[in-house]
Design an enzyme around this catalytic site. Structure first.
Site, PDB file in Angstrom:
ATOM      1  N   HIS A 256       0.727  -1.394   0.058  1.00  0.00           N
ATOM      2  CA  HIS A 256       0.059  -0.080   0.081  1.00  0.00           C
ATOM      3  C   HIS A 256       0.682   1.122   0.279  1.00  0.00           C
ATOM      4  CE1 HIS A 256      -4.074   2.469   1.630  1.00  0.00           C
ATOM      5  NE2 HIS A 256      -2.803   2.856   1.802  1.00  0.00           N
ATOM      6  N   GLU A 257       1.816   1.266   0.929  1.00  0.00           N
ATOM      7  CA  GLU A 257       2.649   2.210   0.841  1.00  0.00           C
ATOM      8  C   GLU A 257       3.527   2.745  -0.422  1.00  0.00           C
ATOM      9  OE1 GLU A 257       1.644   4.456   2.989  1.00  0.00           O
ATOM     10  OE2 GLU A 257       0.128   3.520   4.693  1.00  0.00           O
ATOM     11  N   HIS A 260       2.098   4.516  -2.638  1.00  0.00           N
ATOM     12  CA  HIS A 260       1.836   6.192  -2.837  1.00  0.00           C
ATOM     13  C   HIS A 260       3.481   6.495  -3.149  1.00  0.00           C
ATOM     14  CE1 HIS A 260      -1.213   7.008  -0.928  1.00  0.00           C
ATOM     15  NE2 HIS A 260      -1.757   5.958   0.272  1.00  0.00           N
ATOM     16  N   GLU A 286      -4.324   8.161  -2.833  1.00  0.00           N
ATOM     17  CA  GLU A 286      -5.627   6.207  -2.089  1.00  0.00           C
ATOM     18  C   GLU A 286      -5.524   4.890  -4.045  1.00  0.00           C
ATOM     19  OE1 GLU A 286      -5.538   4.991   0.805  1.00  0.00           O
ATOM     20  OE2 GLU A 286      -4.299   6.563   0.980  1.00  0.00           O
TER      21      GLU A 286
END
Length: 491
Positions: A256-257, A260, A286
Site C-alpha cells: 500500500h505505501e 503512494h 489512494e
C-alpha cells in the site's frame, strides 16, 4: 527575470523547505527519542511560521497579478493555477493560527501515541479538543461563510464536497453491507496461524517493495506505529509494521505505501520541487496505493507468487495451495482495525470516520462524546462491541495531527482505483500471466504513463478520467468487489 521566473524560483525554495518540514515529521514517527516531543513541537511551529510567511508573501500576489496565463504553456498554466490556489488559501488563515496548529498537533501526536498504548481515551481528549477547536477556526477562515467541512475536504481533494461524498457513500453502503453479510454467512476460508519472524517479514517486505518498482536508491523502509509514506521526488520514504502472528499486515501495508511512494517517485522530474511535482490529491494518491495493494497485490495471480515467496522464507506455514492462500489473503474477517480490514469492509470503516469527523467540524458532535458515538456507530455497522480504545477511536493518528477531511479520500481512492483497474485490464490483456510470475512492470508502467507522471498537471477527476477513459463512478469498484468475493465464497 520575468514575473513567472521569479514566482517559480520562490516556489521551488518554498517546496524545498516544505520537504525539510516533512522530514521532521518522518523522524518524529520513526527515529525521534520520546523525550524530544516538546522541542520538536517548537521546531515544527518554527518551520510552519516560516512556510506560512512564504506562502502568503505579498510578492507572490504581485507576481501572480503580473502574469498573463495565456502566454504560458500547459505546464506553466498548471503551476500558476496551483500557486494561486495555495496563495489564496494560505492568505485566509492568520499566521498565528497556522503556527499554533503546527505546535499543538505535533504535541498531540505524541499524546495520542501514549494514550493509545495506555488504552486511555481521557488522557487524549483535552489535546484533541484543542486540535478540533483550532481546525474548526481554520475551516471557518477558509470557508469564508461557506461549509466548514467542505473547506477541510478541499485541502485533500480539490472541488469535492461533503454532500457529494455522502451521496456516493450512501450508494455504496447497501451493496457493501449485503456483500459483507453474505460472505460472513458462508463457509470461511482458512485462517493464517503460526509465528512469523519479524526479521524474515522485513526481508520479504523489501522484496515485495522492489517487485512493485519502489526505488530504494531514492527511498527507505522503516518501522512505525502507523504505516505511512513521506516525501516526494528523489527522497520518498515508507514505513511498515510487523506482527509475529499476522505477516499480511506487514506485507500489504508495505505494498500500500509503495503505491503512494511510486506515485511520488514517478512524477516527471521536470516538475521536481514545484507545485505540480507531487500527487495531485489524496484521493488520487489512494487510488495508487489501493490498486497496488488490492487489485494487483491481492489478485489470484500475484498472491500465488507471494505464496511461493512465503514458503521460501518461512517453510510450510500450514496452507496447502496457492488457491487456498488466495482465499486466505482475501478472507472477510470480523475486526476493528481499518488498516487491516478486507476489501469488502474497508469502506465501511472509512464511512464511520467520515460521518464522525464531519459532525465534529460542523459542531454537531462534541469531543467528549466522540468515544461513545464511535462505539455506538461501530456496533450498528459491524454488529459487535469495541473491546478497547486502541481498537476504537484511538486507532488512527489522523485526528491527532489535524487531518480532518482526509478520511473520505481513502474510499474515494478505492472508487478511482476501480475505474483505473477496469481500464488497466483492457490495456494489458495478459496481466494475470505476468502477475503470476511476480512481474508487475506492465501494470505499474501503465499507471506511471497514464497517471503518475503527470503529478499535479491535471485536476484530480480529470487525471482519472484521462487515464481510465470514463467519468469516475463507484460502479466499477462495486462490480469488481461483487465478482471477486462471490467467486471466493461461492455466492
Amino acid at each position: 527575470m520575468s514575473a513567472f521566473e521569479n514566482l517559480m524560483g520562490f516556489a521551488r525554495d518554498t517546496a524545498a523547505l516544505g520537504q525539510v518540514a516533512g522530514r521532521l515529521g518522518w523522524d518524529q514517527e520513526t527515529m525521534m527519542p520520546r523525550g524530544a516531543a516538546d522541542q520538536r513541537s517548537e521546531e515544527m511551529a518554527a518551520m510552519e511560521k516560516m512556510l506560512h510567511a512564504r506562502r502568503t508573501d505579498p510578492k507572490v500576489g504581485e507576481w501572480l497579478a503580473a502574469i498573463d496565463p495565456a502566454t504560458l504553456d500547459e505546464v506553466g498554466q498548471a503551476q500558476v493555477r496551483e500557486i494561486s490556489r495555495a496563495f489564496d488559501r494560505a492568505s485566509k488563515v492568520p499566521a498565528d493560527l497556522a503556527v499554533e496548529i503546527a505546535k499543538v498537533t505535533s504535541r498531540a501526536q505524541g499524546q495520542w501515541a501514549q494514550a493509545r498504548a495506555d488504552e486511555d481515551v481521557a488522557a487524549f481528549l483535552p489535546v484533541l479538543e484543542q486540535v478540533v477547536a483550532l481546525k474548526r477556526r481554520e475551516g471557518e477562515a477558509l470557508a469564508a461563510g461557506g461549509n466548514v467541512y467542505d473547506a477541510m475536504v478541499d485541502d485533500y481533494e480539490q472541488n469535492m464536497t461533503g454532500a457529494e461524498l455522502a451521496a456516493m457513500f450512501d450508494t455504496m453502503r447497501p451493496r457493501l453491507v449485503a456483500l459483507r453479510e453474505a460472505a460472513l454467512a458462508a463457509e470461511a476460508p482458512q485462517k493464517l496461524s503460526g509465528h512469523f519472524d519479524a526479521d524474515k517479514q522485513m526481508q520479504l517486505t523489501e522484496k515485495l517493495a522492489l517487485a512493485f518498482g519502489y526505488d530504494l536508491n531514492h527511498g527507505r523502509i522503516d518501522k512505525a506505529v502507523h504505516p505511512f509514506s513521506s516525501g516526494s521526488g528523489h527522497d520518498v520514504r515508507i514505513t511498515t509494521r510487523t506482527s509475529d502472528h499476522d505477516p499480511f499486515n506487514c506485507f500489504y501495508s508495505t505494498i500500500h505505501e509503495v503505491g503512494h511512494a511510486c506515485y511520488e517517485q514517478n512524477v516527471d522530474d521536470a516538475y521536481l520541487l514545484t507545485p505540480i511535482g507531487g500527487g495531485v490529491s489524496m484521493g488520487v494518491h489512494e487510488s495508487q496505493s489501493r490498486i497496488y495493494e488490492n487489485q494487483l497485490g491481492r489478485s489470484a495471480a500475484f498472491s500465488g507468487w507471494v505464496y511461493g515467496q512465503m514458503r521460501d522464507v518461512f517453510g510450510d506455514f500450514g496452507i496447502a495451495s496457492a488457491e487456498e492462500f488466495y482465499r486466505t489473503v482475501n478472507r472477510v474477517n470480523d475486526g476493528y482495525i481499518r488498516t487491516e480490514a478486507d476489501e469488502v469492509q474497508y469502506n465501511l470503516h472509512v464511512m464511520l470516520r467520515f460521518d464522525l469527523e464531519r459532525a465534529l467540524m460542523l459542531g454537531d458532535l462534541s469531543v467528549n462524546d466522540l468515544e461513545a458515538a464511535w462505539n455506538d456507530r461501530f456496533k450498528a455497522d459491524f454488529g459487535y462491541v469495541v473491546d478497547k480504545p486502541s481498537n476504537g477511536c484511538l486507532q488512527d493518528v489522523h485526528w491527532s495531527v489535524g487531518l480532518f477531511g482526509y478520511f473520505p479520500t481513502y474510499s474515494l481512492g478505492n472508487v478511482y482505483a476501480g475505474c483505473l483497474h477496469q481500464a488497466l485490464r483492457q490495456a494489458v490483456p495478459d496481466l494475470d500471466a505476468q502477475l503470476a510470475a511476480g512481474d508487475t512492470a506492465a501494470a505499474t508502467g501503465w499507471l506511471k504513463e497514464s497517471l503518475q507522471r503527470h503529478g499535479g498537471l491535471y485536476a484530480p477527476r480529470d487525471v482519472v478520467r484521462r487515464a481510465s477513459g470514463m467519468e469516475p463512478s463507484a460502479e466499477p469498484l462495486l462490480e469488481y468487489l461483487e465478482a471477486k468475493f462471490k467467486g471466493i465464497y461461492g455466492l
